[in-house]
Motif scaffolding. Structure first.
Motif, mmCIF file in Angstrom:
data_model
loop_
_atom_site.group_PDB
_atom_site.id
_atom_site.type_symbol
_atom_site.label_atom_id
_atom_site.label_comp_id
_atom_site.label_asym_id
_atom_site.label_seq_id
_atom_site.Cartn_x
_atom_site.Cartn_y
_atom_site.Cartn_z
ATOM 1 N N GLN A 15 0.847 -1.198 0.000
ATOM 2 C CA GLN A 15 0.000 0.000 0.000
ATOM 3 C C GLN A 15 0.882 1.247 0.000
ATOM 4 O O GLN A 15 2.061 1.165 0.340
ATOM 5 C CB GLN A 15 -0.913 -0.019 1.217
ATOM 6 N N PRO A 16 0.323 2.413 -0.326
ATOM 7 C CA PRO A 16 1.157 3.611 -0.495
ATOM 8 C C PRO A 16 1.526 4.358 0.790
ATOM 9 O O PRO A 16 2.402 5.216 0.752
ATOM 10 C CB PRO A 16 0.311 4.500 -1.408
ATOM 11 N N THR A 17 0.890 4.077 1.937
ATOM 12 C CA THR A 17 1.203 4.824 3.158
ATOM 13 C C THR A 17 1.226 3.899 4.375
ATOM 14 O O THR A 17 0.659 2.809 4.345
ATOM 15 C CB THR A 17 0.162 5.946 3.441
ATOM 16 N N TYR A 18 1.894 4.377 5.435
ATOM 17 C CA TYR A 18 1.813 3.738 6.753
ATOM 18 C C TYR A 18 1.575 4.835 7.781
ATOM 19 O O TYR A 18 1.898 6.000 7.541
ATOM 20 C CB TYR A 18 3.069 2.911 7.073
ATOM 21 N N CYS A 19 0.990 4.488 8.905
ATOM 22 C CA CYS A 19 0.611 5.479 9.911
ATOM 23 C C CYS A 19 1.780 5.810 10.832
ATOM 24 O O CYS A 19 2.530 4.916 11.233
ATOM 25 C CB CYS A 19 -0.557 4.977 10.758
ATOM 26 N N LEU A 39 9.190 -16.976 3.679
ATOM 27 C CA LEU A 39 9.480 -15.653 3.121
ATOM 28 C C LEU A 39 10.156 -14.810 4.199
ATOM 29 O O LEU A 39 9.692 -14.772 5.337
ATOM 30 C CB LEU A 39 8.195 -14.964 2.655
ATOM 31 N N LEU A 40 11.224 -14.150 3.836
ATOM 32 C CA LEU A 40 11.967 -13.293 4.747
ATOM 33 C C LEU A 40 11.750 -11.852 4.311
ATOM 34 O O LEU A 40 12.124 -11.469 3.206
ATOM 35 C CB LEU A 40 13.449 -13.652 4.719
ATOM 36 N N PHE A 41 11.103 -11.054 5.175
ATOM 37 C CA PHE A 41 10.755 -9.671 4.857
ATOM 38 C C PHE A 41 11.724 -8.710 5.524
ATOM 39 O O PHE A 41 12.203 -8.956 6.627
ATOM 40 C CB PHE A 41 9.333 -9.354 5.330
ATOM 41 N N TYR A 42 11.984 -7.596 4.839
ATOM 42 C CA TYR A 42 12.844 -6.520 5.324
ATOM 43 C C TYR A 42 12.064 -5.218 5.187
ATOM 44 O O TYR A 42 11.639 -4.866 4.094
ATOM 45 C CB TYR A 42 14.123 -6.432 4.488
ATOM 46 N N TRP A 43 11.888 -4.459 6.271
ATOM 47 C CA TRP A 43 11.114 -3.212 6.293
ATOM 48 C C TRP A 43 12.096 -2.099 6.629
ATOM 49 O O TRP A 43 12.322 -1.779 7.786
ATOM 50 C CB TRP A 43 10.004 -3.366 7.323
ATOM 51 N N VAL A 44 12.715 -1.533 5.598
ATOM 52 C CA VAL A 44 13.818 -0.596 5.798
ATOM 53 C C VAL A 44 13.510 0.778 5.198
ATOM 54 O O VAL A 44 12.676 0.890 4.295
ATOM 55 C CB VAL A 44 15.125 -1.150 5.177
ATOM 56 N N PRO A 45 14.178 1.824 5.690
ATOM 57 C CA PRO A 45 14.025 3.136 5.063
ATOM 58 C C PRO A 45 14.410 3.058 3.583
ATOM 59 O O PRO A 45 15.362 2.349 3.221
ATOM 60 C CB PRO A 45 14.999 4.030 5.842
ATOM 61 N N ARG A 97 10.559 1.023 2.204
ATOM 62 C CA ARG A 97 10.328 0.066 1.123
ATOM 63 C C ARG A 97 10.358 -1.337 1.726
ATOM 64 O O ARG A 97 11.207 -1.650 2.556
ATOM 65 C CB ARG A 97 11.396 0.186 0.046
ATOM 66 N N LEU A 98 9.422 -2.173 1.309
ATOM 67 C CA LEU A 98 9.369 -3.567 1.751
ATOM 68 C C LEU A 98 10.175 -4.423 0.792
ATOM 69 O O LEU A 98 10.099 -4.240 -0.428
ATOM 70 C CB LEU A 98 7.917 -4.054 1.797
ATOM 71 N N ASN A 116 6.940 -0.071 -5.220
ATOM 72 C CA ASN A 116 6.597 1.258 -4.716
ATOM 73 C C ASN A 116 7.181 1.474 -3.327
ATOM 74 O O ASN A 116 7.436 0.530 -2.601
ATOM 75 C CB ASN A 116 5.075 1.434 -4.663
ATOM 76 N N VAL A 117 7.386 2.756 -2.982
ATOM 77 C CA VAL A 117 7.753 3.115 -1.613
ATOM 78 C C VAL A 117 6.472 3.303 -0.822
ATOM 79 O O VAL A 117 5.393 3.473 -1.388
ATOM 80 C CB VAL A 117 8.606 4.406 -1.536
ATOM 81 N N VAL A 118 6.586 3.239 0.507
ATOM 82 C CA VAL A 118 5.454 3.457 1.403
ATOM 83 C C VAL A 118 5.744 4.751 2.152
ATOM 84 O O VAL A 118 6.750 4.860 2.838
ATOM 85 C CB VAL A 118 5.272 2.279 2.383
ATOM 86 N N ARG A 119 4.871 5.718 1.999
ATOM 87 C CA ARG A 119 5.073 7.044 2.573
ATOM 88 C C ARG A 119 4.372 7.161 3.925
ATOM 89 O O ARG A 119 3.301 6.609 4.117
ATOM 90 C CB ARG A 119 4.548 8.108 1.633
ATOM 91 N N PRO A 120 4.975 7.911 4.871
ATOM 92 C CA PRO A 120 4.333 8.092 6.172
ATOM 93 C C PRO A 120 3.121 9.016 6.068
ATOM 94 O O PRO A 120 3.093 9.929 5.249
ATOM 95 C CB PRO A 120 5.431 8.730 7.021
#
Length: 130
Positions: A15-19, A39-45, A97-98, A116-120
């Motif tokens: 999705q395009p945003t996170y809270c 699946l190995l996920f990475y949630w990084v700037p 980015r995930l 896509n990037v996820v924007r705050p």
């Protein structure tokens, strides 16, 4: 030497945003040609290589996944922790980015970044669902 894996992950989307005011269920979907054991996920700037992810920015889901489409969600905190607790207050947060890697036979596949990037989103009506 190139290692050819018996699966391929493409088109990871989020999705395009996170809270920024609390935890977010981060929806994702990806196309999987074949199957993986996890699946190995990475949630990084955004701009940070997934290989430099902090421990709290990673999550391994150990169970069989088969294609062609895999959908799900991760719960992420405003600080960038996967399945972490939320914080109080509003702070400036980076775009993120995930990333994901497949695992089969104990061998990690290549990194696949979301398209896509996820924007705050710091608004009081933040609703990041698709």
């Amino acid at each position: 030497m190139e290692v050819r894996l018996p699966y391929k992950i493409v088109r990871l989307e989020t999705q395009p945003t996170y809270c920024t005011q609390g935890n977010t269920q981060l929806d994702f979907r990806l196309t999987l040609d074949g199957w993986v054991e996890g699946l190995l996920f990475y949630w990084v700037p955004d701009g940070t290589p997934p290989s430099e992810a902090l421990e709290e920015e990673t999550l391994y889901l150990e169970r069989p996944f088969a294609g062609p489409e895999v959908r799900g969600f991760l719960t992420v905190s405003p600080e960038g922790r996967v399945l972490g607790a939320g914080t109080q207050g509003i702070e400036v947060r980076p775009d993120r980015r995930l990333w994901v890697r497949g695992v089969r036979g104990g061998v990690l596949g290549p990194y696949v970044g979301a398209v896509n990037v996820v924007r705050p989103d710091s608004t009081s009506f933040c609703d990041p669902s698709w």
